[in-house]
Design an enzyme around this catalytic site. Structure first.
Site: not given
Length: 379
Positions: A142, A59, A160
């Site tokens: 997020y 991520e 996101d």
């Protein structure tokens, strides 16, 4: 040719009956969304298991970087740092060299800080609490939501830019998606509909819809979308108007001349300051402005024949570098070099620089030139 969505029959409320609420739109599409994701999801290396470490690193890498570009960096990262404790113990320069090419190097520094906390406080593991994950350096709502929901199935949102685009169109919202208030509103919406036991798949399905169907910078593939029958933007002809985003400010342009200085088959590099843009990374000697060959030669106070190099441009968040450059063989070691206030120069072989010193991709054109001149390719 238009192809009707295979999910159309799953709609239970006809459009003319009444206007659906935002929550109703998501609830009605939840089944089709999960079914579509489980059938169509991409085969990605960080989806092989639910290891929170792998999810976390993927991520962070995927911020501002395309999926296909991330894959080789992801594999290389885990060859160097297979465990959180390995990352915590690594020298910063080794981590930055491994991160070289991904950009946004503050991300790398933050994951090291977080790894140190995870090693010291949690014995090299991740806490199974959204709040504790969110408290780690470099992790926002997020990323915390992605880790908590995918690794631990906690029913928390992971919203996101992809998800904001999808939700804006599905709900028909004209709220500016660059505002924090809009993000919080959409996180609250997802929190109302996400279900324990499928939280990870639900969040990933929203993200995947934004990446593959409701795409950025192009027309959405509405006929293939699991939100086909409930999407307000599609039914109202608003897909080109949504989402609403405030135009970004123009970037500042900085002109630079890069000097590849060679002395006895070694190239000059220097370390940047410990704060600011590209902090603590290495760069080639460079000076402000676009210099002529004569002006570049005069800076060195010795007779040289500068060889013109290709021009280059590199875009950062708020600034653009427009660069020209010269390769210059020095006849003698100068006492000082242009821009020495940024740090003393080191003269090293290109092979040493390639293997050991993190030089950002802002200088990619000039790194490629040295690869071609001395042999070798970026790893």
């Amino acid at each position: 040719m238009f192809r009707p969505s295979p999910y159309e029959a799953l709609q239970v409320l006809p459009p003319e009956e009444r206007e659906l609420s935002w929550k109703e739109r998501l609830l009605l599409a939840s089944g089709p969304l999960l079914s579509w994701y489980r059938r169509e999801k991409r085969d990605l290396p960080w989806r092989e298991n639910r290891d929170p470490y792998r999810i976390w690193i993927s991520e962070i890498m995927l911020q501002q970087t395309r999926v296909e570009a991330v894959k080789p960096y992801f594999f290389r990262f885990f060859e160097h740092f297979p465990r959180i404790s390995d990352l915590a113990a690594a020298p910063e320069e080794e981590l930055l060299k491994c991160w070289e090419g991904l950009g946004y190097y503050s991300r790398a520094r933050n994951i090291k800080k977080a790894a140190e906390i995870l090693t010291e406080k949690y014995n090299g593991s991740f806490p199974e609490s959204y709040g504790e994950i969110l408290a780690l350096p470099g992790i926002g709502s997020y990323t915390a939501g992605a880790i908590a929901s995918i690794a631990f199935e906690l029913p928390v949102p992971a919203v996101d830019g992809n998800v904001l685009r999808v939700l804006s169109r599905v709900t028909g919202s004209f709220d500016d998606i660059l505002k924090q208030s809009t993000k919080k509103k959409m996180e609250a919406l997802v929190s109302e509909v996400i279900q324990p036991g499928s939280a990870g798949d639900f969040n990933q399905a929203l993200i995947e819809t934004g990446a593959m169907i409701c795409i950025p910078g192009g027309a959405p593939l509405c006929s293939q979308c699991p939100f086909f029958t409930v999407c307000a933007a599609r039914s109202q002809g608003l897909t080109e108007k949504l989402p609403v985003k405030t135009p970004k400010k123009k970037r500042k342009i900085e002109e630079k001349t890069v000097l590849l200085l060679e002395y006895q088959d070694k190239i000059a590099i220097r370390k940047r300051r410990e704060d600011g843009l590209l902090a603590s990374l290495y760069e080639f000697v460079n000076v402000p402005g676009q210099l002529s060959a004569e002006e570049a030669g005069e800076l060195l106070e010795q007779e040289v024949r500068p060889e013109r190099l290709p021009e280059a441009k590199h875009i950062f968040s708020h600034v653009e570098w427009h660069m020209g450059g010269y390769f210059i063989s020095l006849k003698e070691m100068p006492e000082t070099l242009p821009g020495e206030e940024s740090g003393p120069a080191l003269f090293l072989t290109w092979e040493e620089i390639r293997k050991e010193y993190p030089v950002p991709n802002a200088f990619a054109v000039y790194k490629k030139y040295l690869d071609q001149r001395y042999g070798g390719e970026e790893e």
